[in-house]
Design a protein around this motif. Structure first.
Motif, PDB file in Angstrom:
ATOM      1  N   PRO A  31       0.815  -1.225   0.146  1.00 15.94           N
ATOM      2  CA  PRO A  31       0.086   0.019  -0.135  1.00 15.94           C
ATOM      3  C   PRO A  31       0.821   1.241   0.096  1.00 15.94           C
ATOM      4  CG  PRO A  31      -0.642  -1.535   1.779  1.00 15.94           C
ATOM      5  CD  PRO A  31       0.594  -2.131   1.087  1.00 15.94           C
ATOM      6  N   GLY A  32       0.245   2.235  -0.893  1.00 11.59           N
ATOM      7  CA  GLY A  32       1.190   3.428  -0.889  1.00 11.59           C
ATOM      8  C   GLY A  32       0.822   4.279   0.286  1.00 11.59           C
ATOM      9  N   ARG A  33       1.903   5.028   0.695  1.00 11.78           N
ATOM     10  CA  ARG A  33       1.693   6.021   1.902  1.00 11.78           C
ATOM     11  C   ARG A  33       2.195   7.530   1.299  1.00 11.78           C
ATOM     12  NH1 ARG A  33       4.543   3.448   7.572  1.00 11.78           N
ATOM     13  NH2 ARG A  33       2.925   2.024   7.646  1.00 11.78           N
ATOM     14  N   LEU A  34       3.402   7.757   0.928  1.00 14.54           N
ATOM     15  CA  LEU A  34       3.701   8.752   0.349  1.00 14.54           C
ATOM     16  C   LEU A  34       3.200   8.972  -1.246  1.00 14.54           C
ATOM     17  CD1 LEU A  34       7.602   9.035   0.822  1.00 14.54           C
ATOM     18  CD2 LEU A  34       5.961   9.865   2.384  1.00 14.54           C
ATOM     19  N   THR A  35       2.747   7.935  -1.840  1.00 13.43           N
ATOM     20  CA  THR A  35       2.322   8.028  -3.126  1.00 13.43           C
ATOM     21  C   THR A  35       0.667   7.794  -3.336  1.00 13.43           C
ATOM     22  OG1 THR A  35       2.773   5.549  -3.482  1.00 13.43           O
ATOM     23  CG2 THR A  35       4.323   7.267  -3.953  1.00 13.43           C
ATOM     24  N   ARG A  36       0.037   7.697  -2.029  1.00  9.65           N
ATOM     25  CA  ARG A  36      -1.367   7.473  -1.812  1.00  9.65           C
ATOM     26  C   ARG A  36      -1.945   8.527  -2.743  1.00  9.65           C
ATOM     27  NH1 ARG A  36      -4.934   7.412   3.476  1.00  9.65           N
ATOM     28  NH2 ARG A  36      -6.902   6.373   2.647  1.00  9.65           N
ATOM     29  N   ARG A  38       4.847  -0.552  11.076  1.00  6.39           N
ATOM     30  CA  ARG A  38       4.225  -1.765  10.756  1.00  6.39           C
ATOM     31  C   ARG A  38       4.668  -2.586   9.301  1.00  6.39           C
ATOM     32  NH1 ARG A  38      -1.782  -0.382  12.970  1.00  6.39           N
ATOM     33  NH2 ARG A  38      -1.223  -0.663  14.985  1.00  6.39           N
ATOM     34  N   VAL A  39       5.336  -1.589   8.715  1.00  3.78           N
ATOM     35  CA  VAL A  39       6.232  -1.986   7.406  1.00  3.78           C
ATOM     36  C   VAL A  39       7.404  -1.450   7.504  1.00  3.78           C
ATOM     37  CG1 VAL A  39       3.922  -1.713   5.982  1.00  3.78           C
ATOM     38  CG2 VAL A  39       5.288   0.225   6.204  1.00  3.78           C
ATOM     39  N   GLY A  40       8.285  -2.252   6.621  1.00  2.00           N
ATOM     40  CA  GLY A  40       9.717  -1.734   6.821  1.00  2.00           C
ATOM     41  C   GLY A  40      10.405  -2.871   7.586  1.00  2.00           C
ATOM     42  N   ILE A  41      11.659  -2.512   8.287  1.00  2.00           N
ATOM     43  CA  ILE A  41      12.294  -3.459   9.039  1.00  2.00           C
ATOM     44  C   ILE A  41      12.726  -2.716  10.513  1.00  2.00           C
ATOM     45  CG2 ILE A  41      13.301  -4.714   7.240  1.00  2.00           C
ATOM     46  CD1 ILE A  41      15.681  -2.907   7.471  1.00  2.00           C
ATOM     47  N   PRO A  42      12.735  -3.299  11.652  1.00  2.70           N
ATOM     48  CA  PRO A  42      12.954  -2.647  12.908  1.00  2.70           C
ATOM     49  C   PRO A  42      13.742  -1.542  12.875  1.00  2.70           C
ATOM     50  CG  PRO A  42      12.864  -4.979  13.042  1.00  2.70           C
ATOM     51  CD  PRO A  42      12.813  -4.613  11.738  1.00  2.70           C
ATOM     52  N   GLU A  43      14.994  -1.639  12.300  1.00  4.62           N
ATOM     53  CA  GLU A  43      16.017  -0.735  12.184  1.00  4.62           C
ATOM     54  C   GLU A  43      15.576   0.678  11.158  1.00  4.62           C
ATOM     55  OE1 GLU A  43      16.418  -3.626  11.036  1.00  4.62           O
ATOM     56  OE2 GLU A  43      17.354  -4.642  12.929  1.00  4.62           O
ATOM     57  N   GLU A  44      14.837   0.352  10.290  1.00  2.89           N
ATOM     58  CA  GLU A  44      14.344   1.257   9.283  1.00  2.89           C
ATOM     59  C   GLU A  44      12.804   1.045   9.018  1.00  2.89           C
ATOM     60  OE1 GLU A  44      16.964   1.604   5.829  1.00  2.89           O
ATOM     61  OE2 GLU A  44      18.476   0.501   7.011  1.00  2.89           O
ATOM     62  N   PRO A  45      12.207   1.529   9.954  1.00  3.22           N
ATOM     63  CA  PRO A  45      10.744   1.438   9.784  1.00  3.22           C
ATOM     64  C   PRO A  45      10.066   2.210   8.583  1.00  3.22           C
ATOM     65  CG  PRO A  45      11.183   2.652  11.742  1.00  3.22           C
ATOM     66  CD  PRO A  45      12.409   2.264  11.086  1.00  3.22           C
ATOM     67  N   GLY A  46       9.086   1.930   8.126  1.00  4.91           N
ATOM     68  CA  GLY A  46       8.397   2.664   6.967  1.00  4.91           C
ATOM     69  C   GLY A  46       8.715   2.578   5.887  1.00  4.91           C
ATOM     70  N   THR A  47       8.371   3.327   4.704  1.00  2.20           N
ATOM     71  CA  THR A  47       8.544   2.996   3.355  1.00  2.20           C
ATOM     72  C   THR A  47       9.757   4.078   2.711  1.00  2.20           C
ATOM     73  OG1 THR A  47       7.194   4.698   2.625  1.00  2.20           O
ATOM     74  CG2 THR A  47       6.214   2.578   3.058  1.00  2.20           C
ATOM     75  N   PRO A  87      10.590   2.842 -16.455  1.00  2.00           N
ATOM     76  CA  PRO A  87      11.286   3.732 -15.539  1.00  2.00           C
ATOM     77  C   PRO A  87      10.236   4.054 -14.488  1.00  2.00           C
ATOM     78  CG  PRO A  87      11.202   4.603 -17.667  1.00  2.00           C
ATOM     79  CD  PRO A  87      11.183   3.223 -17.789  1.00  2.00           C
ATOM     80  N   ALA A  88      10.430   4.428 -13.316  1.00  2.00           N
ATOM     81  CA  ALA A  88       9.307   4.726 -12.243  1.00  2.00           C
ATOM     82  C   ALA A  88       9.808   5.190 -11.216  1.00  2.00           C
ATOM     83  CB  ALA A  88       8.291   3.672 -12.281  1.00  2.00           C
ATOM     84  N   VAL A  89       8.878   6.011 -10.337  1.00  2.00           N
ATOM     85  CA  VAL A  89       9.237   6.425  -8.888  1.00  2.00           C
ATOM     86  C   VAL A  89       8.492   5.341  -8.334  1.00  2.00           C
ATOM     87  CG1 VAL A  89       8.679   7.952  -7.111  1.00  2.00           C
ATOM     88  CG2 VAL A  89       9.475   8.794  -9.403  1.00  2.00           C
ATOM     89  N   VAL A  90       9.260   4.373  -7.423  1.00  2.00           N
ATOM     90  CA  VAL A  90       8.766   3.400  -6.745  1.00  2.00           C
ATOM     91  C   VAL A  90       8.626   3.594  -5.077  1.00  2.00           C
ATOM     92  CG1 VAL A  90       8.710   1.068  -6.234  1.00  2.00           C
ATOM     93  CG2 VAL A  90       9.529   2.025  -8.493  1.00  2.00           C
ATOM     94  N   GLU A  91       7.411   3.458  -4.476  1.00  2.00           N
ATOM     95  CA  GLU A  91       7.236   3.537  -3.063  1.00  2.00           C
ATOM     96  C   GLU A  91       7.361   1.917  -2.614  1.00  2.00           C
ATOM     97  OE1 GLU A  91       5.203   5.296   0.842  1.00  2.00           O
ATOM     98  OE2 GLU A  91       4.192   5.188  -1.380  1.00  2.00           O
ATOM     99  N   THR A  92       8.420   1.600  -1.674  1.00  2.00           N
ATOM    100  CA  THR A  92       8.553   0.301  -1.319  1.00  2.00           C
ATOM    101  C   THR A  92       8.973   0.248   0.332  1.00  2.00           C
ATOM    102  OG1 THR A  92       9.961  -1.768  -1.517  1.00  2.00           O
ATOM    103  CG2 THR A  92      10.941   0.486  -1.753  1.00  2.00           C
ATOM    104  N   PRO A  93       8.510  -0.713   0.757  1.00  2.00           N
ATOM    105  CA  PRO A  93       8.709  -0.805   2.388  1.00  2.00           C
ATOM    106  C   PRO A  93      10.409  -0.965   2.493  1.00  2.00           C
ATOM    107  CG  PRO A  93       7.166  -2.447   1.795  1.00  2.00           C
ATOM    108  CD  PRO A  93       7.438  -1.929   0.718  1.00  2.00           C
ATOM    109  N   ALA A  94      10.491  -0.497   3.329  1.00  2.00           N
ATOM    110  CA  ALA A  94      12.386  -0.832   3.577  1.00  2.00           C
ATOM    111  C   ALA A  94      12.702  -2.091   3.826  1.00  2.00           C
ATOM    112  CB  ALA A  94      12.834   0.085   4.695  1.00  2.00           C
TER     113      ALA A  94
END
Length: 490
Positions: free
Chosen positions: A11-16, A219-228, A240-247
């Motif tokens: 799910p997108g956050r910044l790109t919602r 809740r997304v990402g990894i403990p050391e780097e939470p978020g997207t 080519p694209a701008v991609v939002e991905t969980p860390a």
């Protein structure tokens, strides 16, 4: 409006709301993102610490520490503060911040308003280079009725404009180049005031963190780097694209999404970043820790796979020439060192004394490290030296056979606004070499001691040197002519 696809892993956050190409206006934005609750400085610092929020412009500096440094400086000096959004994004291969500025400007302003309120800032300043981005943000300021509390400053679109010292100088009405002496914007920034300076994505991430809270944010990402993480994927990617991905997502998954394979190498972090071999790239995760362990860097959030159809050494040489021309030209490593790197790479790519050229590339790239007035020479050195390691077999082909047999397709963007090209009248040229001395890294001498003139236009910052080379040519063999665009040549 910038034309590049926006894709999401999860799910997108910044790109919602950015699934279409349109801009999210004020009313639509509030339907997507609730208004964040304003916080005092200590609580905003605690929020940034709990969310492990780090800057997304390249250095990855903890945002909470930046906030605390500005608070401390403001208290100590009894001064008001300024909040600066760095939206310059000078790298040709990057588009993530431009996408946010053009299509989701209110998310950036939400984060900037949070910081400005917590710091009691005098104003919010948004430094941009792109015309569409400037128009979008100015409209957002009007939609929010911010009046004189926020303003947009348009700056020249150059690679070094986004360096923090250069950006502050530009906002202050001076030439936007890195200052000769290192300093901190948190101490003396815009108008000499304590300044919180971070890039556009960082402020957007702050707004999302404030809206979700640390637990939901992590809740997304990894403990050391939470978020997207927001990334620009270009190079040889089919899509080519701008991609939002969980860390923590696999880099291979990201490449698959954009229709690419790791190939011979993948550039991570942009032109101040590092090259990874295809094998290493496919085993690496999208996170600062994983990329660092692999020998790369997240940097400015750029991923550029390089396909097998183009010459890697030629591509790297093009970028090196661009980076040498994009320097401030105010210290030895930039005025002399980077042109030497670019010249040696051009000789290697052209197969001229290639064995010697390869050694000169490595020596010149190492010589500039740690000696510049800013980090530009260090970043270019990392880009070049890791390329020599990753594309070692290709470099060996250039040494043994004068080339690898592949064309240079220009997969790595190295655009310039320059409009002048050098031409030589060979009936007059006597091979004196003054042009190569004056335009180091642009013009080189071949094995017969005659100049090799580049087909690319002369970078704008070197036009005065090019005119001097023309004027000083003993045989009057050089001239500058207006560049003919590719479209016109076709």
């Amino acid at each position: 409006m910038i034309k590049i696809a926006v894709r999401q892993i999860g799910p997108g956050r910044l790109t919602r709301g950015l699934e279409s190409d349109g801009r999210v206006d004020w009313d639509a934005h509030r339907g997507l993102h609730p208004e964040p609750r304003m916080l005092e400085s200590d609580r905003l610092i605690a929020l940034a610490e709990a969310g492990r929020l780090c800057g997304r412009g390249g250095a990855g500096f903890p945002f909470a520490r930046k906030l605390q440094a500005v608070v401390n400086s403001a208290v100590r000096r009894r001064k008001r503060t300024v909040v600066v959004v760095n939206g310059t994004e000078g790298e040709p291969g990057s588009a993530k911040d431009k996408v946010l500025l053009c299509r989701a400007p209110h998310l950036i302003l939400d984060g900037a308003a949070l910081a400005a309120t917590a710091l009691g800032a005098r104003e919010i300043v948004l430094g941009v280079t792109d015309e569409d981005a400037a128009a979008s943000v100015e409209l957002a300021i009007q939609e929010r009725e911010l009046g004189e509390r926020a303003r947009v400053v348009r700056l020249p679109e150059r690679f070094i404009t986004g360096e923090s010292g250069a950006l502050v100088r530009g906002i202050n009405g001076r030439r936007p180049i890195p200052p000769g002496r290192k300093g901190h914007a948190s101490t003396r920034g815009v108008d000499g005031l304590p300044t919180l300076l971070s890039n556009a994505e960082t402020y957007a991430q702050l707004a999302v963190l404030a809206g979700l809270g640390p637990d939901a944010y992590g809740r997304v990402g990894i403990p050391e780097e939470p978020g997207t993480v927001l990334l620009t994927v270009t190079g040889s990617a089919r899509f080519p694209a701008v991609v939002e991905t969980p860390a923590g997502a696999p880099l291979a998954h990201l490449l698959d999404l954009c229709g690419s394979r790791a190939g011979e190498g993948v550039l991570v972090g942009g032109y101040h970043g590092a090259w990874l071999t295809g094998d290493i790239a496919t085993r690496t995760q999208v996170s600062r820790v994983s990329l660092q362990e692999a020998g790369g860097t997240l940097g400015a959030g750029i991923v550029m796979p390089l396909g097998r159809g183009t010459c890697p050494i030629g591509e790297v040489a093009r970028v090196a020439r661009y980076m040498a021309a994009e320097s401030a030209g105010q210290c030895g490593p930039c005025r002399l060192g980077l042109p030497d790197v670019a010249g040696a790479l051009s000789a290697l790519a052209g197969g001229q004394d290639a064995a010697d050229a390869l050694e000169r590339v490595r020596k010149a790239a190492r010589m500039v490290v740690g000696r510049g007035a800013c980090a530009h020479p260090d970043g270019v050195s990392r880009f070049v030296l890791t390329a020599m390691d990753v594309f070692e077999s290709d470099a060996a082909e250039h040494v043994a056979h004068g080339g690898c047999g592949r064309p240079v397709l220009g997969v790595l963007p190295a655009e310039t606004d320059a409009q002048l090209q050098l031409e030589v009248d060979w009936s007059r040229c006597d091979g004196h070499g003054l042009c190569a001395d004056i335009l180091r890294g642009i013009v080189r001498m071949d094995e017969y001691n005659y100049p090799v003139i580049p087909t690319e236009p002369i970078p704008a910052m070197l036009e005065s040197d090019a005119r001097r080379a023309v004027a000083m040519c003993p045989g009057l063999a050089l001239r500058l002519v207006q560049r003919v665009p590719k479209e016109a040549r076709k």
